[in-house]
Design a protein around this motif. Sequence first.
Motif, short mmCIF file in Angstrom:
data_model
loop_
_atom_site.label_atom_id
_atom_site.label_comp_id
_atom_site.label_asym_id
_atom_site.label_seq_id
_atom_site.Cartn_x
_atom_site.Cartn_y
_atom_site.Cartn_z
N PRO A 614 30.69 -15.36 24.78
CA PRO A 614 30.96 -14.66 26.05
C PRO A 614 31.69 -13.33 25.89
N ASN A 615 32.43 -13.16 24.78
CA ASN A 615 33.16 -11.91 24.60
C ASN A 615 32.44 -10.92 23.70
N LYS A 616 31.15 -11.15 23.53
CA LYS A 616 30.30 -10.21 22.79
C LYS A 616 30.81 -10.00 21.37
N ILE A 637 45.44 -10.22 14.55
CA ILE A 637 45.75 -10.98 13.33
C ILE A 637 44.86 -12.22 13.25
N GLY A 638 44.69 -12.90 14.40
CA GLY A 638 43.82 -14.08 14.42
C GLY A 638 42.38 -13.74 14.04
N ILE A 639 41.90 -12.58 14.48
CA ILE A 639 40.54 -12.14 14.14
C ILE A 639 40.44 -11.85 12.64
N ILE A 668 30.67 -9.18 14.08
CA ILE A 668 31.72 -10.17 14.33
C ILE A 668 31.70 -10.50 15.82
N LEU A 669 31.24 -11.69 16.14
CA LEU A 669 31.16 -12.12 17.54
C LEU A 669 32.45 -12.85 17.93
N MET A 674 38.49 -15.68 21.90
CA MET A 674 38.58 -14.53 21.00
C MET A 674 38.64 -14.93 19.52
N ASN A 675 38.09 -16.10 19.21
CA ASN A 675 37.96 -16.50 17.81
C ASN A 675 36.75 -15.80 17.21
N PRO A 676 36.89 -15.23 16.01
CA PRO A 676 35.77 -14.48 15.43
C PRO A 676 34.74 -15.39 14.76
#
Length: 853
Positions: A614-616, A637-639, A668-669, A674-676
């Motif tokens: 959903p967040n492209k 940082i999480g990405i 990177i989706l 917002m998890n990559p």
Amino acid sequence: MLQTRTDWDTEALVISFYSSYILLLFLAGKFCLSSGVDTISKGHSLSGSQTIVSQDGTFELGFFSKGKYNNTYLGIWYKDFAEKAIVWVANRESPISNTSRNSKLEISEDGNLSLLNDSGISVWSTTSMSSQLPNSVEAVLLDTGNFVLRESSLPNMIFWQSFDYPTDTWLPGAKLGFRIFPELESQRLISWKSSDDPSPGPYSLVIDTDVSSGQLLLEWNKSVRYWASGTWNRDIFNEVPEISYTAKFNLIPTSNGIYYNYSLFTDVILSRLVIDASGELKQLTTVRSNRTWNPTINLPRNLNDVYAFCGEFGVFSYNSPSTCKCLKGFVPFSNENESINDAMGGCVRKTRLQCENITSSKGKNDGFFRISVLKLPTNSKVLHPLQNAEKGCKSACLEDCSCTAYAYVDGVCSIWTGALFDLKEIDSQYLNVKVANSELQDASGNKKRLMIIIAVVVSVGGPALGGFICFITRKIKKRGHGKKDSCQDLLSFDFSSSNNAIDNQMKNVHNVKKGSKNDFDLPLFSYASVSASTNNFSAGNKLGEGGFGPVYKGKSLNGQEIAVKRLSRRSGQGLEEFRNEILLIAKLQHRNLVRLLGCCVEKDENILIYEYMPNKSLDFFLFDSKKQVTLKWGTRIGIIEGIAQGLLYLHQYSRLRIIHRDLKASNILLDSEMNPKISDFGMARIFGGNNSEANTKRIVGTYGYMAPEYALEGLFSIKSDVFSFGVLVLEIVSGKKNTGFYNSDSLNLIGHAWDLWLRNRPLELMDGSLHSPPPAGVLRCINIGLLCVQENPNDRPTMSIVVTMLGNEFVALPLPKQPAFTTSRVVTKTTSDSGNAQIVSVNDLTVSSVEPR
């Protein structure tokens, strides 16, 4: 004078107090060793479950049991770890039988330590240079893990220490080196014989006696060198700089030799170097509070470089999932273990040779299996010119019962006696291995039976087989004309019950590469249902477009949202990339890799169905001045960490070793949290076995993310992905693209970051939309990014090292060297030797070669 009642009570109380005190002293003396003290004094002993513990509580010394015979050993290990990590073993060559119940460690009359079995016989003891040690001698387990015999009143007067006699583990503070006089003698780390047998194995770590190089060497049987660290340059080892990322090594010359020791940059972490039973040198680290070891380095980087990795008569197989297998006519050494990979125990003959059968001279003569190997084993014996050439070579081996194999190459006859080691299965040279005649008969019988079955099938079942082929051909044609009965309906498909399909492997990798469309176990959907799910690929449902083609949002009847990727006829990519993506993603499962749900192969359409993000993609947020404010520092940082974990899985832990080759922000989706998730595996490459480097004339990828050795020479490796990751890290920190970067002093982001680093102003790289992020965290990410984009691939860390650096703020980071970055925005390259013109770009478009038809 008579005592009063009160006097009697007082006296009784005093007597009772002193009696209790004496009893407590007695009990303390009896059980002091089990209560955590660090010392054994003369007159005391250690036995049973008693242990001593270093003062800081890190190390523990006592008895432990290992192996199927449950032998008992005296050793040192890290205390309070879930898995007991043994760092030193006293009696590894003289285990105590499990029937011994009264074995003990004590200081003997002459002052040396002695380990006694229940018969009072010494199975191990220390040897001090002094003939008679003082009565005040004591044995102490230090906080470093060193077990020392010393003078109690003069702690620095050490008569013996375990650090001088390492087993398989090198601890910080310990020495590893050699002395020259009175004779050359090296300290070695020597592997365990197997994972549950501490006795000395065949592998060892030693320092090169060539003082000028200062190399660390891995050897087999103290004779065959199979890995070297590269020259020591006073800071790092040239071939493995990453070994110095968590520790500082020192090479110290003495009047009688040289030695290395090393120290950690911080007391917060624990680290150890271990040479394990498989011949690998491993660096393991952990935070003291964690108590779980994390491997940070495995050397050699490729298992096939380990000499005799598969043991006696074992073959290293590049295409076998178990890595090692036995030669024909041989079985794994351990009857209890079907796989020979555990402990690399090697193989033994199924059937004894006829020439070894001393009870009977009857039976057919032994014969030979012919196998292809990458290289012939070492330690051969070359025979003088023989009559009848190869036949004479074969006869010479048959007549010598100790001969196990022969080869006749370029007129030279070589024979081998005893066990064969270091066999690697690749067509290169031929080796003839001697086996019992019954093994040859079994193989011959199986072949004959197979030929009979084929003959019967061809003669009797020919018409039926022909009819079956015709039926399959009609079905394929029908599916090509869009018949729904050959495919599933995407609109009504239940993806929640099809998760297992994602884990299914391909039926035949080679057929997929050759063009077969139905060699994968994924849901195959009809074109009509795919089109309906996207409202006939309407513009309103279009999510974006990449090098592969447009991507649309789709929806099934039960509301399941999907992403539909449609191969464009104008795409620079084609069926090869399409099949490559199916082949790879169907085999992979990781929370940081996008999930492939199915595909559609119908008419001229080639479509992939993915889980919907959903967040492209990352670039949608990162390079938009309005949207990038939503990317807080914690999210970034999480990405970064998620991408690193996904790459580590691809490089090291997946069933196939994979190099992505097109890692960039648009690939990177981001899911709803917002998890990559790494996507687009059309350009990826599979490596068989433990290979990690290759060369190609077909350069694919995206300039700005491509490593220089790949962009200019076509050489790609796992370090190519590391370079791309480094670019991504700098982009995430700065919120700017590497390409199309405009600055008065630098022509790209890497150059700008390096310039700021040299001027000691790296924090100026930080995205201005970030509000008060931790400076140390930002600086650490910039440092890691610059380490990953260093010009020399050997200087770049592996992804396992990167994950350690990201996840452990106490791991000291090395200073980066000169990065690789271009000085021009326009790059054009023509490959004249291949005849292929390459169209390259510095924007976000994928590069692919234009090949003549």
